[in-house]
Design a protein around this motif. Sequence first.
Motif, mmCIF file in Angstrom:
data_model
loop_
_atom_site.group_PDB
_atom_site.id
_atom_site.type_symbol
_atom_site.label_atom_id
_atom_site.label_comp_id
_atom_site.label_asym_id
_atom_site.label_seq_id
_atom_site.Cartn_x
_atom_site.Cartn_y
_atom_site.Cartn_z
ATOM 1 N N TYR A 38 -3.813 3.807 -7.004
ATOM 2 C CA TYR A 38 -3.953 5.245 -7.253
ATOM 3 C C TYR A 38 -3.397 6.043 -6.064
ATOM 4 O O TYR A 38 -2.617 6.981 -6.235
ATOM 5 C CB TYR A 38 -5.426 5.571 -7.486
ATOM 6 N N HIS A 39 -3.772 5.632 -4.859
ATOM 7 C CA HIS A 39 -3.255 6.322 -3.661
ATOM 8 C C HIS A 39 -1.745 6.143 -3.552
ATOM 9 O O HIS A 39 -1.017 7.071 -3.229
ATOM 10 C CB HIS A 39 -3.931 5.792 -2.392
ATOM 11 N N PHE A 40 -1.311 4.934 -3.828
ATOM 12 C CA PHE A 40 0.120 4.642 -3.732
ATOM 13 C C PHE A 40 0.930 5.536 -4.687
ATOM 14 O O PHE A 40 1.905 6.176 -4.278
ATOM 15 C CB PHE A 40 0.375 3.163 -4.037
ATOM 16 N N PHE A 41 0.516 5.599 -5.954
ATOM 17 C CA PHE A 41 1.281 6.389 -6.928
ATOM 18 C C PHE A 41 1.145 7.891 -6.668
ATOM 19 O O PHE A 41 2.090 8.650 -6.843
ATOM 20 C CB PHE A 41 0.856 6.049 -8.360
ATOM 21 N N GLN A 47 2.690 10.665 -11.881
ATOM 22 C CA GLN A 47 1.529 11.129 -12.652
ATOM 23 C C GLN A 47 0.639 9.931 -12.887
ATOM 24 O O GLN A 47 1.001 9.035 -13.638
ATOM 25 C CB GLN A 47 1.956 11.640 -14.025
ATOM 26 N N VAL A 48 -0.515 9.937 -12.244
ATOM 27 C CA VAL A 48 -1.375 8.755 -12.355
ATOM 28 C C VAL A 48 -2.833 9.132 -12.567
ATOM 29 O O VAL A 48 -3.321 10.120 -12.020
ATOM 30 C CB VAL A 48 -1.201 7.837 -11.111
ATOM 31 N N PRO A 153 8.606 3.232 -1.544
ATOM 32 C CA PRO A 153 8.780 3.221 -0.099
ATOM 33 C C PRO A 153 7.590 3.806 0.649
ATOM 34 O O PRO A 153 7.647 3.930 1.868
ATOM 35 C CB PRO A 153 10.003 4.147 0.083
ATOM 36 N N VAL A 154 6.500 4.148 -0.091
ATOM 37 C CA VAL A 154 5.345 4.763 0.575
ATOM 38 C C VAL A 154 4.774 3.805 1.610
ATOM 39 O O VAL A 154 4.665 2.606 1.375
ATOM 40 C CB VAL A 154 4.263 5.114 -0.476
ATOM 41 N N GLN A 155 4.425 4.339 2.760
ATOM 42 C CA GLN A 155 3.804 3.531 3.809
ATOM 43 C C GLN A 155 2.382 3.167 3.395
ATOM 44 O O GLN A 155 1.698 3.954 2.745
ATOM 45 C CB GLN A 155 3.728 4.349 5.101
ATOM 46 N N ILE A 156 1.959 1.988 3.743
ATOM 47 C CA ILE A 156 0.569 1.607 3.495
ATOM 48 C C ILE A 156 -0.273 2.350 4.524
ATOM 49 O O ILE A 156 -0.173 2.100 5.713
ATOM 50 C CB ILE A 156 0.419 0.078 3.595
ATOM 51 N N ASN A 157 -1.053 3.311 4.057
ATOM 52 C CA ASN A 157 -1.833 4.143 4.988
ATOM 53 C C ASN A 157 -3.276 3.662 5.046
ATOM 54 O O ASN A 157 -3.630 2.640 4.471
ATOM 55 C CB ASN A 157 -1.753 5.617 4.568
#
Length: 336
Positions: A38-41, A47-48, A153-157
């Motif tokens: 959920y955070h990733f998308f 739209q998630v 490409p989202v960073q793992i936060n």
Amino acid sequence: MKFDFSPIRKIIKPDKSILLTSHSNPDGDAIGSVLALYHFFTQSGYQVKALVPNQFPDFLRWMPGCKDIIIFEKNKELGKKLLNGSDIIFSLDYNSPDRMGEAGKSLAKSKATKILIDHHINPDIYNFDFCYSNINTSSTSELVYLLIKEIGPVQINSSISECIFTGIVTDTGSFSYNCNFEQTFSIVSELIQQGIDITKINRLIYATNTESRLRLLGYSLSEKLKLYPGFNTAIICLSKEELKKYNHQIGDTEGLVNYALSIKGIRFAAFFSEKDEKIRMSFRSVGDFSVNEFARLHFEGGGHRNAAGGDSYLSMEKTIDKFEKLLFDYKDPLTK
Ligand code: MN
């Protein structure tokens, strides 16, 4: 086994609606994998929505994003609309639509592209367009971590990291089973590099007992634990009245079965709790004895080799009777 997640990267587009789902009675891995994705998308601008069949336990209520999760049981209209109308549905931490309960009927009928990511045996591959199933992994959250890393490409936060860690730590009983894999520990090491605070997360998950939960545990162990030494088996059974007396809340009996399994020499443990019109059963084993098979053959359930669940529609007394009779059929694998 290394998965190729690149087909998922090709399907996912900003104009597609994505729905993340988990199994009924969501646990730490179910909620962890749903929320990590959920955070990733969300951060990727997609739209998630996140939908789980019923309420999850209080000890997960600190998790970042958990307030956004839609509970099917409380909002069936919206739940059905999402299951019918989403373009892509992720099925996380379960192997078949049945495991979603009533919501599973809408899932089975949905025209969405269905992606399964899971670690339970016997995935129902015909109900999914893509099947990423690996039983040799600590948790679904671990697979989700690999997916996020690969499709980027989202960073793992820190939010994603905390969710992944919660899935791994809860599904391995704090690294005591299902985790004899190098990969699990290298992922945890990467999560630490992301700045997760393991001490803090463990307090949030495990230092959450209520007085009534501890008293229920005490009562279960002193009054309700029953041993079958000839079968290396131990069970604990709690009736509706007993659960009520100790003000039982969802999650309160989580892990109770493991106390029975922790007795020296015990290879098979079961926990029965009376719920509405059925008896909910948890099975645990050590070694080769497959509780998955036991649950599947006799109690309409399943799961993993050493951890499974099932249901009985008989009374508590008759359920115990059936269970005790079955032990004779399994005397060999339980004792030799
Ligand atoms: Mn899991």
